[in-house]
Design a protein around this motif. Structure first.
Motif, mmCIF file in Angstrom:
data_model
loop_
_atom_site.group_PDB
_atom_site.id
_atom_site.type_symbol
_atom_site.label_atom_id
_atom_site.label_comp_id
_atom_site.label_asym_id
_atom_site.label_seq_id
_atom_site.Cartn_x
_atom_site.Cartn_y
_atom_site.Cartn_z
ATOM 1 N N ALA A 171 -5.675 -3.597 0.444
ATOM 2 C CA ALA A 171 -5.329 -2.600 1.480
ATOM 3 C C ALA A 171 -5.636 -1.190 0.975
ATOM 4 O O ALA A 171 -6.130 -0.340 1.728
ATOM 5 C CB ALA A 171 -3.848 -2.735 1.847
ATOM 6 N N ALA A 172 -5.350 -0.953 -0.306
ATOM 7 C CA ALA A 172 -5.617 0.369 -0.882
ATOM 8 C C ALA A 172 -7.121 0.646 -0.896
ATOM 9 O O ALA A 172 -7.575 1.749 -0.580
ATOM 10 C CB ALA A 172 -5.044 0.449 -2.301
ATOM 11 N N GLY A 195 8.956 -6.201 4.392
ATOM 12 C CA GLY A 195 9.141 -4.883 3.785
ATOM 13 C C GLY A 195 9.442 -4.995 2.304
ATOM 14 O O GLY A 195 9.077 -5.989 1.667
ATOM 15 N N VAL A 196 10.097 -3.985 1.761
ATOM 16 C CA VAL A 196 10.390 -3.942 0.322
ATOM 17 C C VAL A 196 11.898 -3.766 0.154
ATOM 18 O O VAL A 196 12.491 -2.885 0.771
ATOM 19 C CB VAL A 196 9.676 -2.752 -0.363
ATOM 20 C CG1 VAL A 196 9.851 -2.809 -1.880
ATOM 21 C CG2 VAL A 196 8.197 -2.720 0.010
ATOM 22 N N LEU A 197 12.502 -4.615 -0.687
ATOM 23 C CA LEU A 197 13.941 -4.491 -0.961
ATOM 24 C C LEU A 197 14.187 -4.659 -2.451
ATOM 25 O O LEU A 197 13.432 -5.373 -3.135
ATOM 26 C CB LEU A 197 14.720 -5.586 -0.222
ATOM 27 C CG LEU A 197 15.011 -5.380 1.269
ATOM 28 C CD1 LEU A 197 15.766 -6.586 1.824
ATOM 29 C CD2 LEU A 197 15.800 -4.094 1.522
ATOM 30 N N PRO A 198 15.261 -4.056 -2.966
ATOM 31 C CA PRO A 198 15.652 -4.368 -4.338
ATOM 32 C C PRO A 198 16.003 -5.858 -4.405
ATOM 33 O O PRO A 198 16.491 -6.415 -3.412
ATOM 34 C CB PRO A 198 16.899 -3.501 -4.566
ATOM 35 C CG PRO A 198 16.969 -2.543 -3.431
ATOM 36 C CD PRO A 198 16.172 -3.117 -2.294
ATOM 37 N N GLY A 220 -9.387 3.580 1.091
ATOM 38 C CA GLY A 220 -10.153 4.560 0.304
ATOM 39 C C GLY A 220 -9.359 5.166 -0.844
ATOM 40 O O GLY A 220 -9.732 6.210 -1.377
ATOM 41 N N LEU A 221 -8.284 4.514 -1.239
ATOM 42 C CA LEU A 221 -7.451 5.046 -2.320
ATOM 43 C C LEU A 221 -8.036 4.586 -3.668
ATOM 44 O O LEU A 221 -8.143 3.376 -3.901
ATOM 45 C CB LEU A 221 -6.022 4.539 -2.133
ATOM 46 C CG LEU A 221 -4.911 5.141 -2.971
ATOM 47 C CD1 LEU A 221 -3.598 5.067 -2.202
ATOM 48 C CD2 LEU A 221 -4.763 4.429 -4.296
ATOM 49 N N PRO A 222 -8.389 5.517 -4.548
ATOM 50 C CA PRO A 222 -8.991 5.101 -5.814
ATOM 51 C C PRO A 222 -7.977 4.403 -6.722
ATOM 52 O O PRO A 222 -6.873 4.918 -6.929
ATOM 53 C CB PRO A 222 -9.446 6.414 -6.461
ATOM 54 C CG PRO A 222 -9.174 7.485 -5.479
ATOM 55 C CD PRO A 222 -8.257 6.964 -4.430
ATOM 56 N N LEU A 237 0.842 -1.205 0.000
ATOM 57 C CA LEU A 237 0.000 0.000 0.000
ATOM 58 C C LEU A 237 0.876 1.253 0.000
ATOM 59 O O LEU A 237 0.593 2.220 -0.726
ATOM 60 C CB LEU A 237 -0.936 -0.019 1.213
ATOM 61 C CG LEU A 237 -1.690 1.280 1.495
ATOM 62 C CD1 LEU A 237 -2.586 1.639 0.303
ATOM 63 C CD2 LEU A 237 -2.535 1.147 2.772
ATOM 64 N N ALA A 238 1.957 1.209 0.769
ATOM 65 C CA ALA A 238 2.851 2.380 0.827
ATOM 66 C C ALA A 238 3.416 2.685 -0.559
ATOM 67 O O ALA A 238 3.562 3.857 -0.940
ATOM 68 C CB ALA A 238 3.975 2.124 1.827
#
Ligand code: MRU
Length: 348
Positions: free
Chosen positions: A174-175, A336-339, A179-181, A138-139
């Protein structure tokens, strides 16, 4: 489990109930699995599918097998039988290794109960991991400065492919909850058409989406109609090379050419640190019949399968391809997020 109706797998007494995905999106039906053979068939014939769900189903397959006898031979036979069902998704082997490590040291009398508990734990952990993937993903979506955000995915990496929430679709859910369109381009995913499962999921959730043929993906990316591509994975090698449903690589190539970020979302159970690179990932070759035939509803709404090529036509049917790490912007896991080149950090 998302709700009483929207679940992929659950325990019922000493059997397991699955949603039969081979009938979706046209028919919603559940099935009971009672034996090791039932579980192996469900995985091989793709009544259950998607890397994390295959792992959970295999774990329950061991629990079902031990009903007949829980000695070392029975345990080994169950693991060997289930391991042979599908080769690419490493979650299958990961789950079986966990079952064996938990059960082998126990006295035979204690193994049955422990097998059910361990399979349940694997399912619960998958659901929790995917929920965390949703938050991290979501981030990434929030960072895109356009509304609605246009996403593209491939195959089905939604809740249908997991114990709950999905991997690539977890951030979408999650988005939605935030409420994220957004809007999702869903590629059909020939020959098994898992994109239809994704479209069904998104429809059930009321999330705007458009079904496209696989070959339209490049054009949409070129036309600037996609802000971010997010897919699941069946096995991620130690160097970040990623096996996912065949067709993923072409999307990654086109995304790279168009400067569109390309993310892979998967739980840590999909990362195979023993596999150094994508060239060592076994690619499942499925029956040619899947290419020569298409299934759907006829004009009366009755399920029908029609041939689109003669039985004798030679075909190849590799079920997965490998996207080299250099085309992947980031890998999203529960941590999390990693390359892709840095995922080893999660295992140190
Ligand atoms: O052949 P399938 O339908 O099991 O393949 C599924 C995929 O390739 C998914 O993208 C992958 O398993 C990730 S599922 C969360």
């Amino acid at each position: 489990m998302i709700s009483d109706r929207l679940f992929t797998i659950r325990e019922e007494g000493d059997s397991v109930v699955i949603l039969d995905q081979s009938l979706l999106p046209h028919q919603y039906a559940t099935r009971h699995l009672n034996t090791l053979a039932d579980a192996a068939h469900a995985i091989r014939a793709m009544l259950v599918r998607g890397a994390p769900l295959i792992g959970v189903a295999a774990a329950y397959g061991v629990a079902l097998a031990l009903k007949e006898g829980a000695g070392n031979k029975a345990l080994q036979h169950a693991c060997d039988t289930l391991a042979a069902t599908r080769p690419t998704a490493v979650n299958l082997r990961w789950a079986l290794a966990r079952m064996q490590a938990r059960l082998q040291p126990l006295p035979v009398a204690g193994r049955r109960a422990a097998a059910w508990a361990q399979a349940g734990a694997i399912a619960a952990e998958d659901a929790a991991a995917n929920r965390a993937i949703g938050a991290h993903g979501l981030a990434l979506i929030e960072r895109i400065g356009k509304r609605p955000v246009n996403l593209m995915t491939h195959c089905n990496a939604g809740w249908l492919a997991t114990a709950a929430w999905g991997t690539a679709l977890a951030p979408v859910y999650a988005a939605r909850a935030a409420g994220l369109p957004l809007h999702v381009h869903v590629s059909e995913t020939r020959p098994r058409n898992q994109g239809l499962l994704t479209a069904w999921e998104l429809h059930e959730a009321g999330i705007p989406h458009t079904l496209i043929v696989d070959n339209a993906a490049g054009l949409l990316l070129r036309q600037g109609k996609v802000d971010l591509v997010i897919v699941g994975a069946d096995r991620i090698a130690a160097n970040g090379d990623t096996a996912n449903k065949v067709g993923t690589y072409l999307k990654a190539l086109a995304a790279a050419d168009c400067g569109v970020p390309f993310f892979v979302a998967a739980p840590l159970s999909t990362i195979d640190m023993a596999c150094p690179d994508g060239g060592r990932i076994p690619i499942e070759e499925r029956a040619g019949e899947e290419v020569r035939h298409v299934g759907g509803l006829d004009r009366r709404g009755v399920h029908a399968t029609v041939a689109i090529a003669p039985e004798t036509r030679p075909v190849a049917n590799p079920a997965f391809d490998v996207t080299p790490a250099r085309f992947i912007t980031g890998i999203v896991t529960e941590r999390g997020v990693l390359p892709p080149g840095e995922i080893g950090a999660w295992f140190r």
